[in-house]
Design a protein around this motif. Structure first.
Motif, short mmCIF file in Angstrom:
data_model
loop_
_atom_site.label_atom_id
_atom_site.label_comp_id
_atom_site.label_asym_id
_atom_site.label_seq_id
_atom_site.Cartn_x
_atom_site.Cartn_y
_atom_site.Cartn_z
N PHE A 43 29.38 125.13 39.46
CA PHE A 43 28.13 125.50 38.79
C PHE A 43 28.33 125.90 37.34
N ASP A 54 25.32 128.63 44.13
CA ASP A 54 24.41 128.03 43.14
C ASP A 54 23.62 129.09 42.38
N SER A 58 26.13 127.54 32.34
CA SER A 58 25.63 127.10 33.64
C SER A 58 25.24 125.64 33.58
#
Length: 483
Positions: free
Chosen positions: A81, A32, A114
């Motif tokens: 992600f 992450d 992202s």
């Protein structure tokens, strides 16, 4: 002279808390955090917000040499992600698993962005820029993890010091020290928030700033309400749900609420600009259309009482914060009305997360989402203690028994937690979340059993942590008390 002593006290407190954030000697992170860490490189070197230079495209990989991208260190453009910077043109299902309701993976020719809001990446930017300018390898995982650890720990320590100052307004120096250590060691702060570039530290900082500004015994000037709104608005740049606190913190006073909302509108501007530059729409956001279709009763049970995510299982002493409500008389005192409003804000946040399809927050230790509001509950707890909540020794003893339990399991996790063990075996909790409700196999019990397997590292980490705590206690006993 006294002023210099006061500054020295806060500096030493911050340094020792920073040491505690590293003394566990255990790298706790997840993929992450990679986009947040790489953000500085893409902005400084490329002058854009996409991550194209860091990824490989699965469709372009030689099928006879599937491991080539892994050997190169590049990231999979279809990783959970990442998303397309705009509408995805993908025509095939992604190779990598993705979260339900999230945006589709980028197509072979799409720019890669992202999925996460950029707030924590903004806060970490100054920590990474020197390495970018020095020509460091952006795909050096060790560098990304460790600099990210420094950034997260620094942000969390600042939040903790601000919270400490607020707690001191309501309780004695000894109690404020005890509560700060409980906050740092008996929640996800040391175990998760200070360890890597998740959103938690940034949310804690935003909330702590707002609390520091407006939770005063005297009437609060409107500029403080405005500044608190700005802080919480920026908190929503870190994690959007922070915005839920904005209408509650002014405690239903019309002018203060309007001013706080105006401040929040300014604080959220960086998110709107980022969304516009990254996705072409200021109202777009990286997470996509996440489903909020879990039964609230099921979700609340999971968030509060489930064996592997329940707030009251991991942090049972928090029940005393809610017991403070019976002492509040909001008709008598504006501060008490503000404190009561904090519980409404907490309830609104808990109800929202209880309906979220992934209410457990992925592979993590403890009550991840609800711990974002830990600073608010600690202020409520401090006020209650200052007004006799724990005056009777049986109640006080029960509180510390509950607190000791939390400290034990969170410190075990700080030394031994690895999200690639219980979270994945025998089944992945993101695929089979029913394991989170199984009292025969709770996460905390697995972690407690894992501590002896860590061996010498756990012993050294415990020793370093104890030394840092002893130094902190020594500093607090030597330096004179100041409000």
């Amino acid at each position: 002279m006294n002023e210099r002593v006061g500054v020295a006290r806060w500096q030493m407190r911050g340094l020792l808390l920073f040491v505690l954030a590293f003394a566990n000697l255990n790298d706790i992170w997840s993929p992450d955090v990679l986009p947040n860490a790489l953000f500085a490189w893409t902005v400084v070197q490329e002058g854009d917000l996409d991550y194209d230079e860091f990824v490989f495209r699965p469709g372009s990989v030689d099928p006879n040499n599937r491991n080539a991208p892994a050997n190169s260190g590049l990231l999979d453009s279809e990783a959970y992600f990442f998303r397309a910077c705009g509408e995805s043109t993908a025509t095939e299902p992604p190779h990598a698993a993705r979260s339900p309701g999230g945006p589709p993976a980028p197509g072979p020719n799409d720019r890669v962005c992202s999925i996460f809001p950029p707030g924590i990446a903004f806060l970490a930017f100054p920590f990474f820029v020197p390495f970018v300018l020095a020509g460091a390898d952006p795909l050096n995982l060790g560098l990304l993890v460790r600099v990210g650890h420094v950034a997260a720990a620094t942000i969390e320590v600042i939040a903790t010091l601000l919270l400490w100052s607020v707690l001191r307004r309501f309780v004695s120096p000894r109690w404020s020290l005890a509560l700060v250590l409980l906050y740092f060691l008996g929640t996800s702060v040391r175990t998760i928030a200070s360890q890597a570039l998740w959103q938690h530290a940034g949310v804690h900082l935003a909330i702590a700033i707002a609390l520091w500004l407006v939770f005063l015994a005297r009437p609060v000037a409107l500029w403080r309400e405005f500044a608190a709104g700005v802080a919480l608005g920026y908190g929503s740049v870190v994690r959007q749900t922070t915005a839920l606190l904005v209408p509650f913190v002014p405690a239903a006073r019309v002018r203060a609420t309007i001013v706080a909302i105006a401040g929040a509108a300014i604080g959220v501007v960086p998110l709107l600009i980022y969304n516009w530059l990254a996705f072409g729409n200021p109202l777009e956001q990286g997470y996509g259309t996440k489903p909020f279709d879990t039964s609230p009763l099921s979700g609340l049970y999971g968030l509060l009482l489930s064996p592997s995510r329940g707030l009251f299982v991991y942090e049972p002493y928090i029940l005393f914060a809610f017991a403070t409500i019976v002492l509040l008389k909001p008709g008598r005192d504006h501060l008490e009305l503000r404190l009561l409003s904090l519980t409404y804000a907490w309830a609104a946040t808990a109800i929202l997360y209880s309906t979220y399809a992934e209410w457990w927050g992925g592979r993590v230790f403890g009550p991840r989402f609800l711990d974002d509001l830990a600073p608010a509950l600690f202020v409520l707890l401090a006020w209650g203690i200052g007004h006799g909540l724990l005056a009777r020794w049986p109640v006080r003893a029960l509180f510390w028994v509950c607190a000791a339990w939390s400290i034990v399991i969170f410190q075990a996790a700080a030394f031994a937690y690895d999200q690639n063990t219980w979270d994945l075996h025998p089944t992945n909790i993101n695929v089979d979340p029913s394991r989170l409700l199984d009292w025969g196999d709770p996460q905390w019990l697995f972690v407690l059993r894992s501590v002896p397997d860590v061996g010498v590292r756990a012993i050294v980490a415990a020793g370093l942590s104890t030394l840092a705590l002893l130094f902190l206690l020594r500093v607090e006993s030597v330096l004179p008390s100041r409000r």
